[in-house]
Write an enzyme that holds these catalytic residues in place. Structure first.
Site, PDB file in Angstrom:
ATOM      1  N   HIS A 458     -20.695  -3.349 -47.988  1.00 23.40           N
ATOM      2  CA  HIS A 458     -19.389  -3.197 -47.351  1.00 23.40           C
ATOM      3  C   HIS A 458     -18.439  -4.347 -47.700  1.00 23.40           C
ATOM      4  O   HIS A 458     -18.798  -5.513 -47.589  1.00 23.40           O
ATOM      5  CB  HIS A 458     -19.614  -3.206 -45.831  1.00 23.40           C
ATOM      6  CG  HIS A 458     -18.961  -2.056 -45.138  1.00 23.40           C
ATOM      7  ND1 HIS A 458     -19.323  -1.657 -43.870  1.00 23.40           N
ATOM      8  CD2 HIS A 458     -17.974  -1.225 -45.502  1.00 23.40           C
ATOM      9  CE1 HIS A 458     -18.592  -0.624 -43.499  1.00 23.40           C
ATOM     10  NE2 HIS A 458     -17.764  -0.350 -44.470  1.00 23.40           N
ATOM     11  N   GLU A 459     -17.217  -4.025 -48.080  1.00 20.63           N
ATOM     12  CA  GLU A 459     -16.151  -5.003 -48.305  1.00 20.63           C
ATOM     13  C   GLU A 459     -16.534  -6.087 -49.304  1.00 20.63           C
ATOM     14  O   GLU A 459     -16.223  -7.264 -49.140  1.00 20.63           O
ATOM     15  CB  GLU A 459     -15.716  -5.661 -46.974  1.00 20.63           C
ATOM     16  CG  GLU A 459     -15.354  -4.694 -45.885  1.00 20.63           C
ATOM     17  CD  GLU A 459     -14.333  -3.642 -46.317  1.00 20.63           C
ATOM     18  OE1 GLU A 459     -13.570  -3.914 -47.250  1.00 20.63           O
ATOM     19  OE2 GLU A 459     -14.333  -2.561 -45.727  1.00 20.63           O
ATOM     20  N   GLY A 460     -17.207  -5.688 -50.364  1.00 22.64           N
ATOM     21  CA  GLY A 460     -17.586  -6.638 -51.407  1.00 22.64           C
ATOM     22  C   GLY A 460     -19.071  -6.923 -51.378  1.00 22.64           C
ATOM     23  O   GLY A 460     -19.579  -7.490 -50.416  1.00 22.64           O
TER      24      GLY A 460
END
Length: 611
Positions: A458-460
């Site tokens: 998630h998110e990188g």
């Protein structure tokens, strides 16, 4: 929830002393009493509207009936209760309907919802979306889009990834071409027509709100009609699901944003995750082909503007991972106290005439529980510390604010990555404490593990966070951020030396800090990125463990300052977690750092056909 409340109270008030923020003009209306009232409200809503339905949303996954996405009723009720609480705009200005709470208090309060059911709590990206518009959008965009997200009428997403590009944003192919049609005196911003596909869009389609505001990265073609390669041509656009006017009213016309499919996930099953098509023609918009989008900020500044959203989202993911780790810890702790099995090792330990004991009396179960406590509570300390740095960066004066922003830049990759790795390990240990039962859906710990497994992506991903840390954050401004971190950690080391109980830990942390610094220099000794970054993830693991050791040492100083005799069982627990981390966890960093120092190329140089 009671365990979480007592831990959060200690960290916020006894350790971080957040009530001092009320001395600043922005927070002058607040005090310990108002913070407690917010916690009371969030804890109650989480207990009543979220926790009882955590399993429901896991088994009743979102589905598309051909016209709309169907979610269980409890999701609507939970989101409405959350919106009504005002938490969507808790840290915003009064003029936006906010409470002007410190961000650190908002982050801690939101933790109750993530602990109760992270899969129901779909509001994270809405707040981050609106904040990005506040930073980079025009006054009209702020009034129309951000304000209606904060008040709960509309939801928000961020649309970055594409099926063919994944995390490589330089390879996105969504086009945004200027729209020459000017109808109804549109003043929402420079208008473009977008065409392309976006993947992995959380909450990208649902009926929870009357509108969904997508923040979309796309490229504006050059004069030759071709897209500019790399990231320089990327711009940011507001693309609403339903078109609106400048008063924030729906026009009754749907934008050409179409659901192409739902992704069926290992965890977070209660949150829709979507593939969206922009401008495919399913919902034609008058004036020409393509989905209507409004430019946010200047052309070519899309990544800069989007990263206002992504950094906040990364801290939120760290908090989500932390809360799942703590939820598993609390569940396995309760189980260990009530499950009887076996007898103590030692004299008479094999005497079947003796009654079985609760498994919490076994040393290995204590080890697993202590590891979970060290991971979960340590991660919470880290994320609340980073949230406080956000407040310091926004409201402190002069150099203090600049130092807070710089320190936060260095710590953000750790705030996201460390909880997502080690609180996942905590969830694995929670399953182990339950034994075979932990592997079944009769107990919640298997769901916590499944939900948490997403957070390393998630998110990188881990690899992206590690490359950011070693490739950019520790080197920016000539290493100023790393030096500031070392200075801050050394201040804790000196404070800890005043406590005989902590002197050994302080010396151990000093050695670890020096080793991280030396390894950073060794990694870049020949200035070859392919060698320096070949082992960025082990570097990040060692860096993160050093930071968490610092967190625990600083927390332990606060424990001893307030309870030198350790008369409170919670003080004993926090000191035990500190001892565990220094004796079992911090020694791990040597092996991680060794391959970085050597610029070991075993992985990087592995021939492709050898796999």
């Amino acid at each position: 929830m009671s365990n979480l409340r007592s831990t959060a109270d200690f960290l916020l008030h006894d350790w971080l002393d957040v009530s001092r923020l009320a001395q600043r003009e922005r927070f002058a209306d607040h005090s310990r009493e108002t913070f407690d009232a917010v916690f009371d409200t969030c804890e109650r809503i989480a207990r009543e509207k979220f926790a009882p339905f955590n399993r429901t949303v896991d088994v009743e996954e979102p589905h598309f009936d051909g016209e709309r996405v169907i979610l269980p009723r409890c999701t609507y009720d939970a989101r409405q209760a959350y919106a009504d609480s005002g938490m969507l705009s808790a840290a915003q200005d009064y003029e936006l309907g906010g409470m002007q709470l410190p961000y650190v208090v908002e982050a801690a309060a939101n933790g109750f919802f993530a602990c109760a059911s992270v899969s129901i709590n779909t509001s994270m990206l809405t707040s981050a979306n609106a904040n990005a518009i506040l930073v980079a959008g025009s006054p009209v965009q702020q009034r129309v889009f951000a304000a209606n997200e904060f008040n709960g009428r509309w939801a928000g997403t961020m649309a970055l990834s594409e099926p063919q590009a994944g995390s490589s944003l330089s390879d996105i192919a969504t086009r945004a071409e200027p729209d020459g049609v000017d109808f109804e005196g549109d003043v929402l911003g420079p208008r473009y027509r977008l065409r392309g596909n976006k993947m992995w869009i959380s909450a990208g389609e649902h009926e929870l709100t009357e509108n969904i505001v997508h923040l979309v990265l796309a490229k504006i073609p050059g004069a030759d009609g071709k897209l500019v390669p790399g990231v320089k041509g990327i711009s940011l656009f507001i693309v609403p699901k339903q078109l609106v006017n400048e008063q924030g009213e729906l026009t009754g016309e749907r934008n050409d944003v179409a659901l192409a499919g739902l992704n069926h996930k290992l965890g977070w099953r209660g949150t829709t995750n979507t593939l969206l098509n922009f401008g495919e023609g399913r919902y034609p918009v008058r004036g020409g082909p393509g989905a209507i989008g409004y430019l946010v900020g200047q052309p070519g500044e899309g990544l800069k503007n989007m990263f206002h959203m992504m950094n906040e989202a990364r801290i939120a993911i760290g908090m989500a991972a932390t809360m799942l780790g703590l939820a598993g810890y609390y569940a396995s702790l309760d189980y260990a106290k009530t499950r009887t099995q076996g007898r103590p090792v030692g004299v008479g330990g094999k005497d079947a005439a003796q009654a079985p004991v609760a498994i919490i009396e076994h040393a290995d179960v204590k080890r697993m529980l202590l590891a979970q406590k060290a991971y979960g509570e340590g991660a919470l300390a880290l994320n609340l510390y980073c949230a406080l740095l956000v407040d310091e960066g926004r409201t402190a004066a002069g150099e203090q604010a600049e130092r807070a922003r710089l320190l936060l830049e260095v710590l953000t990759p750790i705030a996201k990555s460390w909880p997502s790795e080690w609180c996942l390990e905590a969830n694995s240990l929670a399953i182990q404490v339950h034994g075979g039962y932990g592997y079944t859906r009769d107990f919640p710990v298997e769901q916590y593990w499944r939900d948490n497994r997403l957070n390393m992506i998630h998110e990188g991903t881990h690899g992206i966070q590690a490359a950011d840390l070693l490739g950019r954050k520790v080197r920016m401004q000539g290493g100023a951020g790393l030096m500031l971190l070392a200075e801050t950690v050394n201040a804790t080391i000196q404070k800890a030396m005043a406590h005989a109980r902590l002197a050994g830990h302080a010396n151990q942390l000093a050695r670890a800090l020096a080793d991280v610094g030396a390894t950073t220099k060794a990694a870049w000794a020949n200035e070859q990125p392919e060698e320096a970054l070949a082992n960025a993830v082990p570097y990040m693991q060692a860096f993160g463990h050093t930071v968490l050791a610092w967190m625990w040492l600083d927390v332990a100083c606060s424990v001893l300052s307030r309870d030198a005799t350790l008369s409170d069982p919670q003080s004993v627990g926090r000191m035990g977690a500190t001892d565990y981390f220094f004796q079992y966890e911090l020694p791990r960093i040597g092996a991680w750092l060794q391959v970085v120092k050597e610029r070991n190329m075993v992985c990087a140089q592995m021939p492709l056909d050898a796999f």
